[in-house]
Design a protein around this motif. Structure first.
Motif, PDB file in Angstrom:
ATOM      1  N   GLU A 162       0.856  -1.191   0.000  1.00  0.00           N
ATOM      2  CA  GLU A 162       0.000   0.000   0.000  1.00  0.00           C
ATOM      3  C   GLU A 162       0.883   1.230   0.000  1.00  0.00           C
ATOM      4  O   GLU A 162       1.729   1.402   0.879  1.00  0.00           O
ATOM      5  CB  GLU A 162      -0.916   0.016   1.223  1.00  0.00           C
ATOM      6  CG  GLU A 162      -1.817   1.244   1.292  1.00  0.00           C
ATOM      7  CD  GLU A 162      -2.733   1.259   2.503  1.00  0.00           C
ATOM      8  OE1 GLU A 162      -3.442   2.276   2.708  1.00  0.00           O
ATOM      9  OE2 GLU A 162      -2.739   0.261   3.256  1.00  0.00           O
ATOM     10  N   LEU A 163       0.691   2.108  -0.976  1.00  0.00           N
ATOM     11  CA  LEU A 163       1.473   3.332  -1.107  1.00  0.00           C
ATOM     12  C   LEU A 163       0.570   4.536  -0.895  1.00  0.00           C
ATOM     13  O   LEU A 163      -0.597   4.533  -1.299  1.00  0.00           O
ATOM     14  CB  LEU A 163       2.120   3.411  -2.488  1.00  0.00           C
ATOM     15  CG  LEU A 163       3.109   2.290  -2.836  1.00  0.00           C
ATOM     16  CD1 LEU A 163       3.557   2.398  -4.279  1.00  0.00           C
ATOM     17  CD2 LEU A 163       4.306   2.308  -1.893  1.00  0.00           C
ATOM     18  N   TYR A 207       4.175  -2.642   3.633  1.00  0.00           N
ATOM     19  CA  TYR A 207       4.324  -3.892   2.913  1.00  0.00           C
ATOM     20  C   TYR A 207       4.081  -5.061   3.862  1.00  0.00           C
ATOM     21  O   TYR A 207       4.700  -5.137   4.928  1.00  0.00           O
ATOM     22  CB  TYR A 207       5.716  -4.028   2.290  1.00  0.00           C
ATOM     23  CG  TYR A 207       5.839  -5.279   1.435  1.00  0.00           C
ATOM     24  CD1 TYR A 207       5.292  -5.314   0.164  1.00  0.00           C
ATOM     25  CD2 TYR A 207       6.455  -6.432   1.931  1.00  0.00           C
ATOM     26  CE1 TYR A 207       5.365  -6.469  -0.621  1.00  0.00           C
ATOM     27  CE2 TYR A 207       6.532  -7.579   1.159  1.00  0.00           C
ATOM     28  CZ  TYR A 207       5.985  -7.593  -0.106  1.00  0.00           C
ATOM     29  OH  TYR A 207       6.046  -8.730  -0.870  1.00  0.00           O
ATOM     30  N   LYS A 208       3.195  -5.955   3.478  1.00  0.00           N
ATOM     31  CA  LYS A 208       2.888  -7.138   4.277  1.00  0.00           C
ATOM     32  C   LYS A 208       3.709  -8.319   3.787  1.00  0.00           C
ATOM     33  O   LYS A 208       3.505  -8.823   2.684  1.00  0.00           O
ATOM     34  CB  LYS A 208       1.395  -7.470   4.187  1.00  0.00           C
ATOM     35  CG  LYS A 208       0.503  -6.582   5.021  1.00  0.00           C
ATOM     36  CD  LYS A 208      -0.925  -7.118   5.025  1.00  0.00           C
ATOM     37  CE  LYS A 208      -1.816  -6.279   5.932  1.00  0.00           C
ATOM     38  NZ  LYS A 208      -3.200  -6.807   5.981  1.00  0.00           N
ATOM     39  N   PHE A 209       4.669  -8.730   4.602  1.00  0.00           N
ATOM     40  CA  PHE A 209       5.438  -9.922   4.280  1.00  0.00           C
ATOM     41  C   PHE A 209       4.598 -11.181   4.486  1.00  0.00           C
ATOM     42  O   PHE A 209       4.799 -12.197   3.822  1.00  0.00           O
ATOM     43  CB  PHE A 209       6.690  -9.989   5.155  1.00  0.00           C
ATOM     44  CG  PHE A 209       7.698  -8.922   4.832  1.00  0.00           C
ATOM     45  CD1 PHE A 209       8.612  -9.099   3.809  1.00  0.00           C
ATOM     46  CD2 PHE A 209       7.710  -7.724   5.538  1.00  0.00           C
ATOM     47  CE1 PHE A 209       9.541  -8.106   3.505  1.00  0.00           C
ATOM     48  CE2 PHE A 209       8.635  -6.732   5.245  1.00  0.00           C
ATOM     49  CZ  PHE A 209       9.554  -6.930   4.222  1.00  0.00           C
ATOM     50  N   SER A 210       3.678 -11.086   5.428  1.00  0.00           N
ATOM     51  CA  SER A 210       2.757 -12.180   5.723  1.00  0.00           C
ATOM     52  C   SER A 210       1.583 -11.576   6.480  1.00  0.00           C
ATOM     53  O   SER A 210       1.626 -10.389   6.862  1.00  0.00           O
ATOM     54  CB  SER A 210       3.447 -13.256   6.579  1.00  0.00           C
ATOM     55  OG  SER A 210       3.647 -12.786   7.905  1.00  0.00           O
ATOM     56  N   ALA A 215       5.767  -4.159   7.453  1.00  0.00           N
ATOM     57  CA  ALA A 215       6.805  -3.134   7.566  1.00  0.00           C
ATOM     58  C   ALA A 215       6.295  -1.840   6.944  1.00  0.00           C
ATOM     59  O   ALA A 215       5.422  -1.849   6.070  1.00  0.00           O
ATOM     60  CB  ALA A 215       8.077  -3.583   6.870  1.00  0.00           C
ATOM     61  N   HIS A 216       6.834  -0.688   7.397  1.00  0.00           N
ATOM     62  CA  HIS A 216       6.437   0.584   6.820  1.00  0.00           C
ATOM     63  C   HIS A 216       7.616   1.542   6.774  1.00  0.00           C
ATOM     64  O   HIS A 216       8.541   1.466   7.596  1.00  0.00           O
ATOM     65  CB  HIS A 216       5.274   1.211   7.599  1.00  0.00           C
ATOM     66  CG  HIS A 216       5.387   1.103   9.085  1.00  0.00           C
ATOM     67  ND1 HIS A 216       6.123   1.975   9.852  1.00  0.00           N
ATOM     68  CD2 HIS A 216       4.859   0.202   9.945  1.00  0.00           C
ATOM     69  CE1 HIS A 216       6.039   1.628  11.121  1.00  0.00           C
ATOM     70  NE2 HIS A 216       5.288   0.560  11.210  1.00  0.00           N
ATOM     71  N   GLY A 232       9.629   1.171  10.349  1.00  0.00           N
ATOM     72  CA  GLY A 232       9.228   0.299  11.446  1.00  0.00           C
ATOM     73  C   GLY A 232       8.720  -1.038  10.970  1.00  0.00           C
ATOM     74  O   GLY A 232       8.441  -1.238   9.781  1.00  0.00           O
ATOM     75  N   VAL A 233       8.602  -1.951  11.921  1.00  0.00           N
ATOM     76  CA  VAL A 233       8.096  -3.296  11.654  1.00  0.00           C
ATOM     77  C   VAL A 233       7.121  -3.676  12.759  1.00  0.00           C
ATOM     78  O   VAL A 233       7.378  -3.423  13.950  1.00  0.00           O
ATOM     79  CB  VAL A 233       9.238  -4.337  11.608  1.00  0.00           C
ATOM     80  CG1 VAL A 233       8.676  -5.741  11.410  1.00  0.00           C
ATOM     81  CG2 VAL A 233      10.225  -3.997  10.500  1.00  0.00           C
ATOM     82  N   GLU A 234       5.989  -4.270  12.372  1.00  0.00           N
ATOM     83  CA  GLU A 234       5.015  -4.800  13.324  1.00  0.00           C
ATOM     84  C   GLU A 234       4.857  -6.293  13.050  1.00  0.00           C
ATOM     85  O   GLU A 234       4.750  -6.705  11.893  1.00  0.00           O
ATOM     86  CB  GLU A 234       3.671  -4.087  13.164  1.00  0.00           C
ATOM     87  CG  GLU A 234       3.751  -2.580  13.396  1.00  0.00           C
ATOM     88  CD  GLU A 234       2.486  -1.860  12.993  1.00  0.00           C
ATOM     89  OE1 GLU A 234       1.400  -2.464  13.121  1.00  0.00           O
ATOM     90  OE2 GLU A 234       2.579  -0.707  12.537  1.00  0.00           O
TER      91      GLU A 234
END
Length: 428
Positions: A162-163, A207-210, A215-216, A232-234
């Motif tokens: 998503e951009l 970006y969804k790795f899974s 990550a953003h 960041g990463v969630e």
């Protein structure tokens, strides 16, 4: 006969056009009205200078109408947001309440329109825009929502990506009736001045790795004041069949740019929050480390997109180290709609001698360096999930904040109470 021959196809064309227009634009629209009664009391205590409480009690109405999109390759729509605030009883509102105008205004509000267009999975909005991401937030935390004016684009053309990007140049604050320039927050005279900017830009994405890892990365430019890079990463990790570990890690880099109208901006902020969730219970442990010469910069009367959303305090001082423990309980198995939160936050290593616009240049005005602050929060909220009173919400928040700064500090030890009752009518 000729007139009848013309009328029939005209009526047929209007009928077809109306059906096409209704398809999407009207059928996918939503219309709601929220009535919000909000009470807020900031009781300043433990102060060498007697400070009367700041109190606001007001009634607000938020009308939100969103159209769907017209059919076609290029689709169009329009949104309307109308707000009205009525001051019931307020005193000393200039002392950090930001809920009602701090003059004699008894009613305020605005009508904001947004035009929108969509091609495939890419959406463009122009006019009044609402934004929520790690570097830019339209604050919903008072009686009426904050509104920005500009344009934004959001795209989900690619799987898992998503951009988004936006340009904004004016704001209508939560306690205001006027559109005005966006400014830098300058709490406790941290920067050169509460500088104005002609434009704010940002861009970035997720970006969804899974399904459990996202990550953003974002870039923010506050023209001639500062820019900011955030990453960041969630992540959610199953520790056992019943316990999940929720991880939220972020980094912000902020520097002055252009004419540097706010003075020196030099801040690196590192943060990490770890939540352990088991059923209805969640325990979170978090920390924020500020480094660099200055405090963390942000926009006036706005918020920061981090896990720590404390109320009277900020915890964004120069070189401050912050530690937080939080407990959440969702009573959906016992009483659906009921939620509870309590949190304790402590910050130390606060430096104030480098604050750039201290009155008289007095470096010790706020107490010097190696200062500390703390806050204890309680939050109870209930929303009726079904039945006659569905969409009725009640929320009560109470905070006790403290610091060892001098009485000259703009953020003072406070016992703060917030109570709001909301009811939403959904017409469509």
């Amino acid at each position: 006969m000729m007139k009848k021959a013309l009328i029939l196809p005209t009526l047929m064309a209007v009928s077809v056009s109306t059906q096409l227009y209704a398809e999407g634009f009207i059928d996918d629209s939503s219309v709601s009205l929220t009535a919000r009664n909000f009470y807020m009391n900031k009781n300043f205590y433990n102060n060498t200078v007697n400070q009367p409480s700041a109190v606001s009690w007001a009634q607000g109405f938020i009308f939100d109408a969103k159209s769907g999109y017209t059919p076609g390759k290029v689709q169009f729509g329009v949104d309307l947001l109308a707000t009205l605030g009525l001051n019931i009883n307020s005193d000393n509102t200039s002392r950090g309440v930001y809920m009602v105008p701090n003059d004699d205004t008894t009613s305020w509000g605005d009508i904001a329109v947004t035009g929108k267009a969509k091609v495939s999975q890419t959406e463009l909005k122009v006019g009044a825009i609402s934004i929520m991401n790690p570097v830019f937030i339209t604050s919903p935390a008072r009686l009426l929502p904050q509104i920005f004016r500009g344009g934004s684009i959001n795209s989900k053309e690619f799987d898992n990506l998503e951009l988004t990007a936006a340009y904004v140049n004016q704001v209508n604050h939560r306690d205001s009736t006027d559109w005005e320039k966006i400014t830098l927050a300058n709490t406790n005279w941290r920067f050169k001045q509460q500088a104005e900017t002609d434009a704010v830009y940002f861009g970035g994405g997720y970006y969804k790795f899974s399904p459990k890892t996202k990550a953003h990365l974002f870039y923010l430019n506050v023209d001639d004041i500062y820019d900011q890079i955030e990453g960041g990463v969630e992540n959610t990790t199953a520790l056992t069949d019943e316990v999940n570990l929720l991880t939220d890690v972020k980094y912000y880099r902020s520097r002055d740019i252009g004419d540097a109208n706010g003075g020196n901006v030099d801040n690196d902020m590192y943060m990490a929050n770890f939540g352990f969730q088991r059923g209805a219970h969640k325990l979170s442990l978090g920390t924020i480390i500020n480094s660099g010469e200055t405090a963390f910069p942000y926009l006036y009367n706005s918020e920061v997109g981090v896990f720590l959303d404390t109320w009277p305090n900020e915890f964004w001082n120069a070189k401050e180290h912050t530690y937080s423990i939080r407990y959440d309980y969702d009573a959906k198995e016992v009483l659906p709609g009921l939620k509870f939160m309590t949190r304790y936050t402590y910050g130390n290593n606060i430096h104030t001698t480098g604050n750039q616009s201290l009155p008289g240049g007095n470096q010790d005005l706020l107490g010097g360096d190696n200062l500390h602050e703390s806050e204890l929060d309680f939050d109870v909220q209930y929303r009726v999930p079904e039945g006659t009173f569905k969409n009725l919400g009640l929320r009560a928040r109470y905070a006790i904040s403290d610091n060892n700064m001098t009485s000259s500090a703009q953020i003072k030890p406070t016992k703060e109470t917030r109570i709001n009752i909301d009811y939403t009518w959904k017409f469509k």
